[in-house]
Design a protein around this motif. Structure first.
Motif, PDB file in Angstrom:
ATOM      1  N   ASP A 165       0.943  -1.337  -0.039  1.00 53.32           N
ATOM      2  CA  ASP A 165      -0.025  -0.236   0.001  1.00 53.32           C
ATOM      3  C   ASP A 165       0.852   1.126  -0.101  1.00 53.32           C
ATOM      4  OD1 ASP A 165      -2.737  -1.020  -0.115  1.00 53.32           O
ATOM      5  OD2 ASP A 165      -2.340  -1.829   2.144  1.00 53.32           O
ATOM      6  N   ALA A 166       2.253   1.109  -0.099  1.00 55.43           N
ATOM      7  CA  ALA A 166       3.024   2.183   0.115  1.00 55.43           C
ATOM      8  C   ALA A 166       3.041   3.053  -1.205  1.00 55.43           C
ATOM      9  CB  ALA A 166       4.426   1.993   0.473  1.00 55.43           C
ATOM     10  N   PRO A 167       2.760   4.397  -1.266  1.00 56.63           N
ATOM     11  CA  PRO A 167       2.492   5.158  -2.455  1.00 56.63           C
ATOM     12  C   PRO A 167       4.033   5.543  -2.941  1.00 56.63           C
ATOM     13  CG  PRO A 167       2.394   6.681  -0.527  1.00 56.63           C
ATOM     14  CD  PRO A 167       2.614   5.121  -0.060  1.00 56.63           C
ATOM     15  N   ARG A 168       4.401   5.902  -4.207  1.00 58.29           N
ATOM     16  CA  ARG A 168       5.545   6.552  -4.940  1.00 58.29           C
ATOM     17  C   ARG A 168       5.234   7.679  -5.645  1.00 58.29           C
ATOM     18  NH1 ARG A 168       9.945   4.618  -4.539  1.00 58.29           N
ATOM     19  NH2 ARG A 168      10.922   5.402  -6.522  1.00 58.29           N
ATOM     20  N   GLU A 169       5.712   7.880  -6.903  1.00 63.43           N
ATOM     21  CA  GLU A 169       5.454   9.207  -7.375  1.00 63.43           C
ATOM     22  C   GLU A 169       4.004   9.640  -7.620  1.00 63.43           C
ATOM     23  OE1 GLU A 169       9.283   7.785  -8.666  1.00 63.43           O
ATOM     24  OE2 GLU A 169       7.135   6.697  -8.663  1.00 63.43           O
ATOM     25  N   HIS A 170       3.657  10.682  -7.243  1.00 64.08           N
ATOM     26  CA  HIS A 170       2.170  11.145  -7.196  1.00 64.08           C
ATOM     27  C   HIS A 170       1.468  10.606  -6.359  1.00 64.08           C
ATOM     28  CE1 HIS A 170       3.834  13.396 -11.101  1.00 64.08           C
ATOM     29  NE2 HIS A 170       4.010  12.253 -11.399  1.00 64.08           N
ATOM     30  N   LEU A 206       0.814   7.429  -6.124  1.00 63.86           N
ATOM     31  CA  LEU A 206       0.099   6.366  -6.582  1.00 63.86           C
ATOM     32  C   LEU A 206       0.857   5.299  -5.829  1.00 63.86           C
ATOM     33  CD1 LEU A 206       0.243   6.983 -10.447  1.00 63.86           C
ATOM     34  CD2 LEU A 206      -1.358   7.552  -8.766  1.00 63.86           C
ATOM     35  N   THR A 207      -0.259   4.304  -5.272  1.00 60.79           N
ATOM     36  CA  THR A 207       0.133   3.016  -4.808  1.00 60.79           C
ATOM     37  C   THR A 207      -0.065   1.977  -5.870  1.00 60.79           C
ATOM     38  OG1 THR A 207      -2.149   2.319  -4.691  1.00 60.79           O
ATOM     39  CG2 THR A 207      -1.349   3.441  -2.570  1.00 60.79           C
ATOM     40  N   PRO A 208       0.801   0.821  -5.751  1.00 61.55           N
ATOM     41  CA  PRO A 208       0.601  -0.354  -6.789  1.00 61.55           C
ATOM     42  C   PRO A 208      -0.803  -0.646  -7.247  1.00 61.55           C
ATOM     43  CG  PRO A 208       2.038  -1.063  -5.072  1.00 61.55           C
ATOM     44  CD  PRO A 208       1.235   0.086  -4.602  1.00 61.55           C
ATOM     45  N   LEU A 209      -1.935  -0.653  -6.532  1.00 62.58           N
ATOM     46  CA  LEU A 209      -3.169  -0.472  -7.096  1.00 62.58           C
ATOM     47  C   LEU A 209      -3.526   0.475  -8.278  1.00 62.58           C
ATOM     48  CD1 LEU A 209      -6.001  -2.282  -7.144  1.00 62.58           C
ATOM     49  CD2 LEU A 209      -6.584  -0.961  -5.141  1.00 62.58           C
ATOM     50  N   MET A 210      -2.986   1.723  -7.677  1.00 61.47           N
ATOM     51  CA  MET A 210      -3.590   2.945  -8.541  1.00 61.47           C
ATOM     52  C   MET A 210      -2.725   2.594  -9.972  1.00 61.47           C
ATOM     53  SD  MET A 210      -3.468   5.911  -5.744  1.00 61.47           S
ATOM     54  CE  MET A 210      -4.094   5.772  -4.199  1.00 61.47           C
ATOM     55  N   ALA A 250      -8.899   1.941  -0.257  1.00 64.17           N
ATOM     56  CA  ALA A 250      -9.291   3.267   0.349  1.00 64.17           C
ATOM     57  C   ALA A 250      -8.178   4.441   0.433  1.00 64.17           C
ATOM     58  CB  ALA A 250      -9.625   3.260   1.966  1.00 64.17           C
ATOM     59  N   ARG A 251      -6.984   3.917  -0.228  1.00 65.15           N
ATOM     60  CA  ARG A 251      -6.036   4.865  -0.476  1.00 65.15           C
ATOM     61  C   ARG A 251      -6.345   5.816  -1.590  1.00 65.15           C
ATOM     62  NH1 ARG A 251      -1.188   3.993   2.525  1.00 65.15           N
ATOM     63  NH2 ARG A 251      -1.498   2.476   4.192  1.00 65.15           N
ATOM     64  N   ARG A 252      -5.783   7.217  -1.492  1.00 70.80           N
ATOM     65  CA  ARG A 252      -6.090   8.219  -2.393  1.00 70.80           C
ATOM     66  C   ARG A 252      -4.558   8.662  -2.717  1.00 70.80           C
ATOM     67  NH1 ARG A 252     -10.524  12.147  -1.299  1.00 70.80           N
ATOM     68  NH2 ARG A 252      -9.344  13.072   0.542  1.00 70.80           N
ATOM     69  N   ASN A 253      -4.666   9.345  -4.035  1.00 72.25           N
ATOM     70  CA  ASN A 253      -3.119  10.127  -4.378  1.00 72.25           C
ATOM     71  C   ASN A 253      -3.185  11.754  -4.006  1.00 72.25           C
ATOM     72  OD1 ASN A 253      -4.839  11.340  -6.222  1.00 72.25           O
ATOM     73  ND2 ASN A 253      -4.007  10.153  -7.763  1.00 72.25           N
ATOM     74  N   MET A 254      -2.240  12.055  -4.504  1.00 74.17           N
ATOM     75  CA  MET A 254      -1.897  13.532  -3.858  1.00 74.17           C
ATOM     76  C   MET A 254      -3.033  14.549  -4.486  1.00 74.17           C
ATOM     77  SD  MET A 254       1.244  14.691  -6.492  1.00 74.17           S
ATOM     78  CE  MET A 254       1.407  16.013  -5.750  1.00 74.17           C
ATOM     79  N   ASP A 255      -3.991  14.056  -5.344  1.00 80.10           N
ATOM     80  CA  ASP A 255      -4.904  14.895  -5.605  1.00 80.10           C
ATOM     81  C   ASP A 255      -6.156  14.478  -5.195  1.00 80.10           C
ATOM     82  OD1 ASP A 255      -3.497  16.575  -7.569  1.00 80.10           O
ATOM     83  OD2 ASP A 255      -3.450  14.727  -9.034  1.00 80.10           O
ATOM     84  N   GLY A 256      -6.286  13.314  -4.186  1.00 79.03           N
ATOM     85  CA  GLY A 256      -7.419  13.027  -3.672  1.00 79.03           C
ATOM     86  C   GLY A 256      -8.262  11.717  -4.412  1.00 79.03           C
ATOM     87  N   ASN A 257      -7.565  11.269  -5.430  1.00 80.98           N
ATOM     88  CA  ASN A 257      -8.333  10.373  -6.303  1.00 80.98           C
ATOM     89  C   ASN A 257      -7.833   9.052  -5.881  1.00 80.98           C
ATOM     90  OD1 ASN A 257      -9.427  12.390  -8.060  1.00 80.98           O
ATOM     91  ND2 ASN A 257      -7.295  12.390  -8.873  1.00 80.98           N
ATOM     92  N   ASN A 258      -8.941   7.925  -5.941  1.00 78.66           N
ATOM     93  CA  ASN A 258      -8.644   6.426  -5.511  1.00 78.66           C
ATOM     94  C   ASN A 258      -8.258   5.999  -6.760  1.00 78.66           C
ATOM     95  OD1 ASN A 258     -11.304   6.275  -6.633  1.00 78.66           O
ATOM     96  ND2 ASN A 258     -12.203   5.622  -4.584  1.00 78.66           N
TER      97      ASN A 258
END
Length: 281
Positions: A149-154, A156-160, A182-190
């Motif tokens: 579930d850890a995010p990277r650029e922007h 984004l998680t692996p699922l995203m 339930a995770r959301r990126n830097m823009d609040g999108n899932n």
């Protein structure tokens, strides 16, 4: 963002405790680069307990803060029950801070929402070892294979990322390993938003079946349905409606999906769904 009542509103400078907790979580993960949190209760209450990272703020100290805090920084303000914080939020707004919110419910509700958010993000028990194809995907995008579930650029998680690339097999592998929807990126999108961008109906259905929030509102108040309508994707609009997306949710400009429809097909799909609500008045 979420659609719990009352709705978070940039125009009214108010935010639900759940949405505020989500912003705090994304900031702590580095997904949301900037965030300022202020506690406007009395000094004794602040000293006794406060949200981690929150700064104490008084009327006397407001000008100092307003002169030094970059205008690009999103601001959260909380008090006892969500009343005094509205005044401070308006003060920040008067100083031309574009994204400032008073947290509904005050400290106790906000702290509980943060705790619930943290509990919901804990890794589930059981093995989460990726198979060869998923491992290769993770390596290619430099994701942490030990934290799926850890995010990277922007943010984004692996699922995203898998949803954005339209890779239904990888999405399926990740969901089998019980990653968070339930995770959301830097823009609040899932991840559902990114599946809509990719135009992959199969992935949309996978995510909906996994319990993703179909009506998640991002940091501009936009939902996936609004995106699909504004992008002129009638097939995706129809699918989201089939999956239960609410066409009457407004964004922060008070526009609904029907107002953003870019094509006649999208407009007709949304007019049809809104007709029963209109005739009820």
């Amino acid at each position: 963002m979420t659609t719990t009542a009352p709705l978070t509103s940039r125009a009214d400078h108010r935010i639900s405790a759940a949405d505020a907790a989500d912003m705090v979580a994304r900031h702590r993960e580095g997904v949301l680069p900037e965030l300022a949190v202020f506690d406007v209760r009395d000094p004794a209450r602040y000293a006794a307990a406060h949200v981690e990272g929150a700064l104490h703020l008084t009327e006397a100290g407001f000008l100092t803060v307003a002169r030094s805090l970059p205008k690009t920084t999103p601001v959260l303000v909380y008090c006892y029950h969500g009343n005094a914080s509205k005044t401070y939020a308006q003060m920040f707004a008067d100083f031309r801070y574009p994204e400032v919110y008073s947290v509904d419910g005050g400290y106790e509700v906000f702290a509980a929402a943060i705790a619930a958010q943290a509990a919901g993000q804990k890794l589930p028990a059981g093995p989460r070892k990726p198979g060869p194809e998923l491992a290769a995907f993770l390596a290619r995008h430099r994701f942490d294979p030990f934290d799926l579930d850890a995010p990277r650029e922007h943010g984004l998680t692996p699922l995203m990322r898998a949803a954005l690339e339209g890779d239904a097999d990888i999405v399926g592998d990740l969901l089998t390993l019980r990653v968070s929807v339930a995770r959301r990126n830097m823009d609040g999108n899932n991840a559902l938003w990114l599946a809509c961008v990719a135009g992959k109906a199969e992935i949309v259905r996978q995510l909906v079946a996994a319990g993703i929030d179909v009506d998640n509102r991002n940091d501009m108040g936009a939902t996936c349905l609004m995106y699909a309508a504004s992008a002129g994707k009638p097939g995706m609009v129809a699918l989201l409606l089939e999956c239960g997306a609410d066409p009457q949710i407004p964004n922060f400009d008070d526009a609904r999906a029907v107002d953003l429809a870019a094509t006649r097909e999208c407009l007709e799909l949304l007019r049809h769904t809104l007709r029963p609500a209109a005739s009820a008045h």
